[in-house]
Design an enzyme around this catalytic site. Structure first.
Site, mmCIF file in Angstrom:
data_model
loop_
_atom_site.group_PDB
_atom_site.id
_atom_site.type_symbol
_atom_site.label_atom_id
_atom_site.label_comp_id
_atom_site.label_asym_id
_atom_site.label_seq_id
_atom_site.Cartn_x
_atom_site.Cartn_y
_atom_site.Cartn_z
ATOM 1 N N ARG A 27 0.668 -7.076 5.866
ATOM 2 C CA ARG A 27 0.726 -5.984 4.903
ATOM 3 C C ARG A 27 1.905 -6.187 3.966
ATOM 4 O O ARG A 27 2.967 -6.611 4.392
ATOM 5 C CB ARG A 27 0.893 -4.657 5.655
ATOM 6 C CG ARG A 27 -0.402 -4.152 6.254
ATOM 7 C CD ARG A 27 -0.199 -3.040 7.237
ATOM 8 N NE ARG A 27 0.784 -2.031 6.827
ATOM 9 C CZ ARG A 27 1.037 -0.922 7.532
ATOM 10 N NH1 ARG A 27 0.375 -0.683 8.655
ATOM 11 N NH2 ARG A 27 1.932 -0.060 7.129
ATOM 12 N N ARG A 75 11.513 1.457 4.440
ATOM 13 C CA ARG A 75 10.675 2.420 5.153
ATOM 14 C C ARG A 75 11.465 3.128 6.254
ATOM 15 O O ARG A 75 11.259 4.306 6.528
ATOM 16 C CB ARG A 75 9.436 1.723 5.725
ATOM 17 C CG ARG A 75 8.459 1.316 4.627
ATOM 18 C CD ARG A 75 7.417 0.349 5.123
ATOM 19 N NE ARG A 75 6.534 0.946 6.108
ATOM 20 C CZ ARG A 75 5.868 0.250 7.030
ATOM 21 N NH1 ARG A 75 6.009 -1.060 7.104
ATOM 22 N NH2 ARG A 75 5.075 0.848 7.851
ATOM 23 N N ARG A 124 4.632 13.595 7.778
ATOM 24 C CA ARG A 124 5.792 12.733 7.590
ATOM 25 C C ARG A 124 6.909 13.443 6.845
ATOM 26 O O ARG A 124 7.977 12.850 6.635
ATOM 27 C CB ARG A 124 5.376 11.514 6.796
ATOM 28 C CG ARG A 124 5.119 10.272 7.655
ATOM 29 C CD ARG A 124 4.879 9.182 6.695
ATOM 30 N NE ARG A 124 4.971 7.826 7.034
ATOM 31 C CZ ARG A 124 3.993 7.085 7.531
ATOM 32 N NH1 ARG A 124 2.875 7.619 7.915
ATOM 33 N NH2 ARG A 124 4.140 5.786 7.648
ATOM 34 N N LYS A 162 2.624 3.416 16.784
ATOM 35 C CA LYS A 162 1.755 4.593 16.651
ATOM 36 C C LYS A 162 0.286 4.178 16.545
ATOM 37 O O LYS A 162 -0.560 4.708 17.240
ATOM 38 C CB LYS A 162 2.107 5.409 15.396
ATOM 39 C CG LYS A 162 3.481 6.018 15.383
ATOM 40 C CD LYS A 162 3.689 6.921 14.176
ATOM 41 C CE LYS A 162 3.582 6.221 12.834
ATOM 42 N NZ LYS A 162 4.667 5.280 12.525
ATOM 43 N N ARG A 172 3.988 -8.653 12.443
ATOM 44 C CA ARG A 172 2.685 -7.970 12.560
ATOM 45 C C ARG A 172 1.654 -8.567 11.596
ATOM 46 O O ARG A 172 1.964 -8.883 10.454
ATOM 47 C CB ARG A 172 2.860 -6.488 12.251
ATOM 48 C CG ARG A 172 1.545 -5.729 12.244
ATOM 49 C CD ARG A 172 1.746 -4.285 12.469
ATOM 50 N NE ARG A 172 2.283 -3.605 11.290
ATOM 51 C CZ ARG A 172 2.479 -2.291 11.254
ATOM 52 N NH1 ARG A 172 2.208 -1.540 12.309
ATOM 53 N NH2 ARG A 172 2.974 -1.732 10.174
HETATM 54 P P1 AMP Z 1 1.587 3.593 7.829
HETATM 55 O O1 AMP Z 1 0.407 2.694 7.987
HETATM 56 O O2 AMP Z 1 1.425 4.879 8.588
HETATM 57 O O3 AMP Z 1 2.894 2.916 8.099
HETATM 58 O O4 AMP Z 1 1.621 4.022 6.284
HETATM 59 C C1 AMP Z 1 1.770 3.061 5.247
HETATM 60 C C2 AMP Z 1 2.247 3.720 3.969
HETATM 61 O O5 AMP Z 1 1.291 4.714 3.548
HETATM 62 C C3 AMP Z 1 3.552 4.484 4.095
HETATM 63 O O6 AMP Z 1 4.690 3.650 3.943
HETATM 64 C C4 AMP Z 1 3.429 5.495 2.953
HETATM 65 O O7 AMP Z 1 3.666 4.884 1.687
HETATM 66 C C5 AMP Z 1 1.955 5.844 3.015
HETATM 67 N N1 AMP Z 1 1.699 7.001 3.915
HETATM 68 C C6 AMP Z 1 0.986 7.020 5.081
HETATM 69 N N2 AMP Z 1 0.959 8.247 5.642
HETATM 70 C C7 AMP Z 1 1.674 9.043 4.794
HETATM 71 C C8 AMP Z 1 2.043 10.413 4.814
HETATM 72 N N3 AMP Z 1 1.671 11.231 5.808
HETATM 73 N N4 AMP Z 1 2.788 10.880 3.755
HETATM 74 C C9 AMP Z 1 3.173 10.086 2.738
HETATM 75 N N5 AMP Z 1 2.878 8.777 2.680
HETATM 76 C C10 AMP Z 1 2.137 8.250 3.686
#
Ligand code: AMP
Length: 219
Positions: free
Chosen positions: A161, A172, A89, A14, A128
């Site tokens: 990360r 996740r 999400r 994404k 990554r």
């Molecule tokens: P990402 O970089 O999109 O994989 O997001 C990393 C982490 O941020 C996720 O595993 C969640 O803990 C948190 N996060 C990001 N976007 C959201 C969202 N829309 N709702 C809830 N938690 C989020």
């Protein structure tokens, strides 16, 4: 005006795709994960609250993410279109977004699901690395940096990360399947969903996404 939501499991690409699209069409990429990581880095109130959830691979509570996103959508650059990466999400977030779009009189947007094979992704994600300075994403298997541990663009150092460790990735995925996957049906029912098979190369996936955008917004 292009308004796009990208939905897919962790590591589906994404962020990579959103960055390419954002540059190509000159619209901001609004990535709630990046925004939250920035809050953590700056040790804000929100960052401190969010970190505990993020480190475990859990979702940050809806109320926190929704208000952060609503604030972001009001910024000037978002008035010329946007690409939402990693939001919504949950069904509660999608409902909140729906309400916000109604308020802003936004009736045209497209949701693209990036569909991937879970085991491939777990391997890809553990490889990554992210630049700690400009945020550029590398992959030790498929897109390695020219120089070990160093960003090609800005010479920043690369890091993994905390939530890209294998146990956290598996958590996740579990969270994605239970909380986010229902959104596929949610948007399919509204007739807004397009699906892209995202197991191929970055270029191939991007081509499919660009074709959908061009058809939906310029056709
Ligand atoms: P990402 O970089 O999109 O994989 O997001 C990393 C982490 O941020 C996720 O595993 C969640 O803990 C948190 N996060 C990001 N976007 C959201 C969202 N829309 N709702 C809830 N938690 C989020």
């Amino acid at each position: 005006m292009i308004r796009l939501l990208l939905i897919g499991p962790p590591g589906a690409g994404k962020g990579t795709q959103a960055t390419i699209i954002s540059k190509k069409y000159g619209i901001p990429q609004i990535a709630t994960g990046d925004m939250l990581r920035q809050e953590v880095k700056s040790a804000t109130d929100l960052g401190t609250k969010a970190k505990a959830f993020m480190d475990k691979g859990e979702l940050v509570p809806d109320s926190l993410v929704i208000s952060m996103l609503e604030k972001r959508l009001k910024e000037k650059d978002a008035s010329k279109g946007f690409i939402l990466d990693g939001f919504p999400r949950t069904v509660a977030q999608a409902d909140a977004l729906d309400g916000k779009f109604k308020e802003l009189k936004i009736d045209k947007f497209v949701v693209i699901e990036l569909k991937v094979n879970e085991e491939n992704i777990i391997q890809r994600l553990s490889a990554r690395r992210v630049c700690n300075s400009c945020g550029k994403i590398f992959n030790l298997m498929t897109e390695p940096p020219k120089k070990d541990g160093t960003c090609d663009d800005c010479n920043g150092s690369l890091y993994q990360r905390d939530d890209d460790k294998e146990v956290t990735i598996r958590e996740r995925f579990k969270v994605y399947n239970s909380k986010t996957a229902p959104l596929i049906e949610y948007y399919a029912k509204k007739g807004m969903l397009k699906t892209v098979t995202a197991d191929g190369s970055i270029e191939a996936i991007n081509k499919s996404i660009a074709a959908i955008i061009d058809k939906a917004f310029n056709g």
